[in-house]
Design an enzyme around this catalytic site. Structure first.
Site, PDB file in Angstrom:
ATOM      1  N   THR A 193       0.839  -1.212   0.000  1.00 16.83           N
ATOM      2  CA  THR A 193       0.000   0.000   0.000  1.00 16.83           C
ATOM      3  C   THR A 193       0.871   1.259   0.000  1.00 16.83           C
ATOM      4  OG1 THR A 193      -1.811  -1.149   1.047  1.00 16.83           O
ATOM      5  CG2 THR A 193      -1.805   1.230   1.294  1.00 16.83           C
ATOM      6  N   CYS A 388     -34.484 -14.165 -20.533  1.00 19.71           N
ATOM      7  CA  CYS A 388     -34.061 -13.803 -21.890  1.00 19.71           C
ATOM      8  C   CYS A 388     -33.792 -15.048 -22.735  1.00 19.71           C
ATOM      9  CB  CYS A 388     -32.872 -12.845 -21.845  1.00 19.71           C
ATOM     10  SG  CYS A 388     -32.754 -11.898 -23.368  1.00 19.71           S
ATOM     11  N   GLY A 390     -33.245 -17.753 -21.632  1.00 18.75           N
ATOM     12  CA  GLY A 390     -34.017 -18.752 -20.883  1.00 18.75           C
ATOM     13  C   GLY A 390     -35.456 -18.829 -21.364  1.00 18.75           C
ATOM     14  N   HIS A 525     -34.738  -8.774 -18.780  1.00 21.62           N
ATOM     15  CA  HIS A 525     -33.852  -9.200 -17.688  1.00 21.62           C
ATOM     16  C   HIS A 525     -34.329  -8.571 -16.373  1.00 21.62           C
ATOM     17  CE1 HIS A 525     -30.560 -11.046 -20.050  1.00 21.62           C
ATOM     18  NE2 HIS A 525     -30.893 -10.163 -20.978  1.00 21.62           N
ATOM     19  N   GLU A 527     -33.429  -9.195 -13.551  1.00 18.74           N
ATOM     20  CA  GLU A 527     -32.320  -9.085 -12.586  1.00 18.74           C
ATOM     21  C   GLU A 527     -31.678  -7.703 -12.550  1.00 18.74           C
ATOM     22  OE1 GLU A 527     -32.301 -10.908 -15.362  1.00 18.74           O
ATOM     23  OE2 GLU A 527     -30.312 -11.108 -16.269  1.00 18.74           O
TER      24      GLU A 527
HETATM   25  N1  GLN Z   1     -28.990 -14.568 -27.592  1.00 19.52           N
HETATM   26  C1  GLN Z   1     -30.334 -14.160 -27.392  1.00 19.52           C
HETATM   27  C2  GLN Z   1     -30.702 -12.939 -28.223  1.00 19.52           C
HETATM   28  O1  GLN Z   1     -29.845 -12.240 -28.693  1.00 19.52           O
HETATM   29  C3  GLN Z   1     -30.618 -13.920 -25.919  1.00 19.52           C
HETATM   30  C4  GLN Z   1     -29.862 -12.763 -25.346  1.00 19.52           C
HETATM   31  C5  GLN Z   1     -29.832 -12.741 -23.847  1.00 19.52           C
HETATM   32  O2  GLN Z   1     -30.065 -13.757 -23.195  1.00 19.52           O
HETATM   33  N2  GLN Z   1     -29.513 -11.599 -23.284  1.00 19.52           N
HETATM   34  O3  GLN Z   1     -31.858 -12.643 -28.414  1.00 19.52           O
END
Ligand code: GLN
Length: 553
Positions: A193, A388, A390, A525, A527
């Site tokens: 440090t 997404c 998923g 998403h 999340e």
């Molecule tokens: N590959 C997919 C798309 O482009 C999903 C993208 C993702 O999961 N962010 O639509």
């Protein structure tokens, strides 16, 4: 009130938690009654984080306005409980790009444009813009990288210039690693440090506060040594030991009175002192009533034993927020989808989990394994959340195995597919053809109409309140492909519910599967919008379902 600037730099090595330190300081100062914003400067030539591989750089975080940025922006949003914008993120590439564009537009009036001072001045003007846009009294700016390296020197130069212009309004912190040696690893070494401080000094800077990252809390002797050797005032070394949960960090910093130190140095008077909500959260985290075990099926885990959890950091945090809200300890395990492709028998391990998540992803490696895992969860009634990619894989699985479209796939995996139940959006075709990859996906916040009578509608009551009729919610996106409208009717007929649609484009946003305790997948998403004190409704109801022994086999 004149804007106050707090810079956060890193010493000795990367990965010491500058992002969490920045977010924590922001949270603490906000809790003391100030309007605070947090800004990240990344030393990459990439114009944004959108083109970076998550195994190398970690998750690409997405803001409401579609900015694809560093995952630390997620920490800022989560700790500050605020949505930020592209004004709060810059890279070397984006700064150079605007300087070059200004030069081309004759905005420098024919002057010779030089790296110094133009680049640091552009950085300062962006910081000021972000502070203004966020109406912030205090801007906390994290400088990516480690002091002493070549890449971030122009950002240190920006601090130097700003300090000359506004000496009373700039404060510099150094988050530095203090390694330990000896039996039990308790002998803390301050020398690295000290060298980091020298590096800062060679850039014309001196830290006001050092946050000493170590495996254990710093003892008084080590603090005094660092203060003396690094030329700091008494009390300006803040202990930053390893913690079980990152949400403990603000409370730890306050044990060493960080906010009092900062406010005194910046001549600010605090209006209050209140981390009560955060203390309750940490108490909850530390006293769970049972566990919930979630498996995440993905591929960005690196190889061998090395698990790069940073690739899905927001998913991970969202699961934690939701689990804490039900007073459960989350146990999260990573399941490599590649293995299910090689050996389908391994799928039985999914039964050991209370819930399974198939998160976002790109490209076709590992997707067949993820589809198999999705099928297994559907058939065995394991609570399932698709994000997404998923969602796209859930639709493909359903089309193949329930609707009988055996060759159903996504255009992403097979350009010549006959049954692309997931297809490219019309406006995306040209962009891909012309190889315009950066910042060209369907990005950022779009509305979604959530249909009554669905699991999702029930879940979103958390945010939308008790209302009849559809809810209009806004969620963040990052994708090129979509559910192909041509197949919607047949999929619905076979038992797939379209629980959310975009009211303007009519694109599918959420799907659910009937007669299942919890099978929900979203094109967006969720999340990116979950916060520790405001867990995302879909994650919350997913974890709730995972905690119930509802009708599983
Ligand atoms: N590959 C997919 C798309 O482009 C999903 C993208 C993702 O999961 N962010 O639509």
């Amino acid at each position: 009130m004149a804007t106050k600037y707090i810079f956060v730099t890193g010493g000795v090595m990367s990965g010491v938690g500058k992002g969490v330190a920045t977010a924590s300081i922001a949270k603490i100062l906000k809790s003391r009654g100030f309007s605070v914003t947090a800004i990240k400067i990344d030393p990459y030539v990439n114009v944004d984080a959108g083109t970076m591989n998550p195994t190398e750089h970690g998750e690409v975080f997405v803001l409401d306005d579609g900015m694809e940025c560093d995952q630390d922006m997620g920490n800022y949003e989560r700790f500050l409980d605020t949505s930020l914008s592209c004004a709060n993120y810059m890279t070397t590439g984006s700064v150079y790009l605007s300087v070059i564009n200004k030069e081309r537009a004759m905005e420098y009036g024919g002057k010779c444009v030089e790296v110094v001072p133009q680049i640091p001045l552009e950085v300062i003007s962006r910081i000021d813009k972000a502070a203004k846009k966020n109406k912030a009294n205090i801007a906390i700016i994290e400088i990516g990288g480690t002091v002493g390296e070549y890449q971030n020197i122009l950002f240190l130069e920006a601090i130097r210039i700003l300090k000359i212009k506004k000496p009373k309004n700039v404060l510099l912190t150094l988050v530095s690693f203090v390694p330990s040696l000896g039996a039990g690893g308790t002998e803390l070494k301050t020398k690295p440090t000290q060298y980091a401080v020298r590096s800062l000094e060679s850039a014309g800077l001196h830290p006001d506060i050092i946050l000493a990252r170590a495996s254990v809390p710093l003892d008084q002797k080590r603090k005094e040594k660092l203060e003396f050797m690094c030329g700091l005032q008494e009390g300006d070394v803040i202990s930053a030991p390893n913690v079980e949960s990152i949400y403990e960090v603000p409370i730890n910093f306050e044990k060493d009175n960080i906010s009092d130190r900062i406010l005194k140095k910046l001549s600010l008077k605090a209006k209050n002192k209140d981390l009560a909500d955060w203390r309750d959260l940490v108490k909850n985290i530390q006293n769970p009533n049972g566990e919930v075990k979630i498996g995440i099926v993905g591929k960005y885990f690196g190889s061998g034993d090395f698990v790069l959890t940073d690739s899905y950091i927001s998913v991970l945090e969202s699961v934690k927020h939701a689990a804490y809200s039900w007073n459960k300890k989350p146990i999260i395990e990573w399941l490599d989808s590649d293995t299910y492709e090689k050996d389908a028998k391994l799928l039985d391990e999914l039964k050991n989990y209370d819930g399974i998540i198939v998160p976002g992803g790109f490209g076709n490696r590992g997707v067949e394994g993820k589809i198999k895992a999705t099928e297994y969860c559907r058939k065995n009634k394991i609570p399932f959340l698709g994000l997404c990619l998923g969602l796209q894989l859930s639709v493909i699985e359903f089309a193949r195995n329930v609707a009988g479209i055996k060759d159903a796939t996504s255009r992403e995996f097979d350009k010549k597919a006959k049954n692309a139940v997931i297809d490219i959006m019309e406006e995306q075709k040209k962009l891909l053809f012309e190889k315009h990859y950066g910042g060209t996906m369907r990005l950022g916040a779009y509305d979604c109409e959530v249909q009554p009578g669905t699991i999702s509608h029930e879940a979103y009551k958390d945010w939308a309140g008790e209302k009849s009729g559809p809810y209009i919610i806004s969620e963040r996106h990052r994708h090129r492909y979509e559910v192909n409208d041509k197949y919607r009717e047949i999929l619905q007929k076979k038992g797939m519910t379209v629980a959310g649609i975009n009211p303007k484009s009519n694109l599918v946003e959420i799907i659910e599967i009937k007669n299942h305790p919890f099978f929900v997948a979203s094109q967006f998403h969720p999340e990116f919008k979950s916060r520790p004190l405001k867990p995302h409704p879909l994650f919350r109801s997913f974890i709730n379902a995972a905690c119930l022994p509802a009708g599983r086999q």
